[in-house]
Design a protein around this motif. Structure first.
Motif, PDB file in Angstrom:
ATOM      1  N   THR A  27       0.796  -1.226   0.000  1.00 22.46           N
ATOM      2  CA  THR A  27       0.000   0.000   0.000  1.00 22.46           C
ATOM      3  C   THR A  27       0.830   1.278   0.000  1.00 22.46           C
ATOM      4  O   THR A  27       0.334   2.320  -0.408  1.00 22.46           O
ATOM      5  CB  THR A  27      -0.958   0.029   1.211  1.00 22.46           C
ATOM      6  OG1 THR A  27      -0.202  -0.084   2.417  1.00 22.46           O
ATOM      7  CG2 THR A  27      -1.968  -1.101   1.135  1.00 22.46           C
ATOM      8  N   ARG A  45      -6.452  -8.833   1.039  1.00 22.90           N
ATOM      9  CA  ARG A  45      -7.184  -8.030   0.059  1.00 22.90           C
ATOM     10  C   ARG A  45      -6.388  -6.782  -0.304  1.00 22.90           C
ATOM     11  O   ARG A  45      -6.356  -6.358  -1.451  1.00 22.90           O
ATOM     12  CB  ARG A  45      -8.551  -7.657   0.611  1.00 22.90           C
ATOM     13  CG  ARG A  45      -9.474  -7.086  -0.453  1.00 22.90           C
ATOM     14  CD  ARG A  45     -10.794  -6.773   0.105  1.00 22.90           C
ATOM     15  NE  ARG A  45     -10.611  -5.540   0.885  1.00 22.90           N
ATOM     16  CZ  ARG A  45     -11.563  -4.846   1.435  1.00 22.90           C
ATOM     17  NH1 ARG A  45     -12.796  -5.256   1.353  1.00 22.90           N
ATOM     18  NH2 ARG A  45     -11.328  -3.755   2.099  1.00 22.90           N
ATOM     19  N   ASP A  46      -5.723  -6.166   0.685  1.00 18.03           N
ATOM     20  CA  ASP A  46      -4.890  -4.989   0.411  1.00 18.03           C
ATOM     21  C   ASP A  46      -3.816  -5.300  -0.621  1.00 18.03           C
ATOM     22  O   ASP A  46      -3.572  -4.518  -1.530  1.00 18.03           O
ATOM     23  CB  ASP A  46      -4.195  -4.492   1.689  1.00 18.03           C
ATOM     24  CG  ASP A  46      -5.108  -3.686   2.579  1.00 18.03           C
ATOM     25  OD1 ASP A  46      -6.166  -3.232   2.101  1.00 18.03           O
ATOM     26  OD2 ASP A  46      -4.761  -3.502   3.763  1.00 18.03           O
ATOM     27  N   THR A  56      -5.440  -5.949  -4.180  1.00 13.64           N
ATOM     28  CA  THR A  56      -5.989  -4.770  -4.847  1.00 13.64           C
ATOM     29  C   THR A  56      -4.909  -3.774  -5.243  1.00 13.64           C
ATOM     30  O   THR A  56      -5.130  -2.949  -6.128  1.00 13.64           O
ATOM     31  CB  THR A  56      -7.041  -4.053  -3.981  1.00 13.64           C
ATOM     32  OG1 THR A  56      -6.457  -3.697  -2.731  1.00 13.64           O
ATOM     33  CG2 THR A  56      -8.250  -4.923  -3.762  1.00 13.64           C
ATOM     34  N   ASN A  57      -3.735  -3.830  -4.633  1.00 14.45           N
ATOM     35  CA  ASN A  57      -2.669  -2.881  -4.946  1.00 14.45           C
ATOM     36  C   ASN A  57      -1.632  -3.418  -5.916  1.00 14.45           C
ATOM     37  O   ASN A  57      -0.728  -2.689  -6.304  1.00 14.45           O
ATOM     38  CB  ASN A  57      -1.973  -2.428  -3.655  1.00 14.45           C
ATOM     39  CG  ASN A  57      -2.800  -1.395  -2.932  1.00 14.45           C
ATOM     40  OD1 ASN A  57      -2.887  -0.257  -3.363  1.00 14.45           O
ATOM     41  ND2 ASN A  57      -3.426  -1.793  -1.847  1.00 14.45           N
ATOM     42  N   ARG A  98     -11.722 -15.239  -5.828  1.00 14.58           N
ATOM     43  CA  ARG A  98     -10.976 -14.071  -5.347  1.00 14.58           C
ATOM     44  C   ARG A  98     -10.397 -13.227  -6.479  1.00 14.58           C
ATOM     45  O   ARG A  98     -10.209 -12.024  -6.316  1.00 14.58           O
ATOM     46  CB  ARG A  98      -9.853 -14.503  -4.406  1.00 14.58           C
ATOM     47  CG  ARG A  98     -10.403 -14.959  -3.067  1.00 14.58           C
ATOM     48  CD  ARG A  98      -9.364 -15.118  -2.030  1.00 14.58           C
ATOM     49  NE  ARG A  98      -8.881 -13.828  -1.553  1.00 14.58           N
ATOM     50  CZ  ARG A  98      -7.772 -13.684  -0.844  1.00 14.58           C
ATOM     51  NH1 ARG A  98      -7.047 -14.732  -0.550  1.00 14.58           N
ATOM     52  NH2 ARG A  98      -7.385 -12.498  -0.445  1.00 14.58           N
TER      53      ARG A  98
END
Length: 127
Positions: free
Chosen positions: A43, A64-65, A68-69, A89
């Motif tokens: 992140t 999830r972080d 998504t990054n 997922r």
């Protein structure tokens, strides 16, 4: 810390690429822990010119972080028992994963594009 002390990098400037195999070893603090080192790198690292290449044999090792990054994802042949979870997922069709039956074939997703079938050239074929 060194990258942070150097300050933010210009947009698109990559100063260092961190390659982490067996990324699960750095995710041991817990998948949802925002202080886990992989979560922090995923992140925050980009603005300091750091890139990440993470490898693991199980998607469950990534939060999830992280998912998504990450701008690029590569999925290789899966065990039948992991296909449903991975497909869900990563928003893949189960059939796409089931079709990966040959070594060195996979699916890649770059940025916001769709999944494309690829062949990964093994290290021993490279010059």
């Amino acid at each position: 810390r060194e990258a942070m002390l150097a300050g933010e990098a210009p947009p698109g400037k990559l100063r260092t690429l961190l390659v982490i195999d067996e990324a699960r070893l750095l995710a041991l603090r817990g998948k949802g822990d925002p202080l886990g080192i992989l979560n922090r790198l995923a992140t925050e690292a980009r603005k300091y010119g750091l890139g990440l290449l993470l490898a693991s044999q199980d998607l469950e090792h990534f939060t999830r972080d992280i998912l998504t990054n990450v701008a690029a994802k590569l999925v290789l042949m899966h065990a039948e028992t992991a296909i449903r979870t991975t497909a869900g997922r990563l928003l893949l069709e189960k059939g796409q994963l089931q079709a990966l039956r040959e070594p060195f074939t996979g699916l890649v997703k770059l940025g916001g594009g769709g999944w494309k079938r690829v062949r990964v050239r093994p290290y021993y074929e490279r010059a």
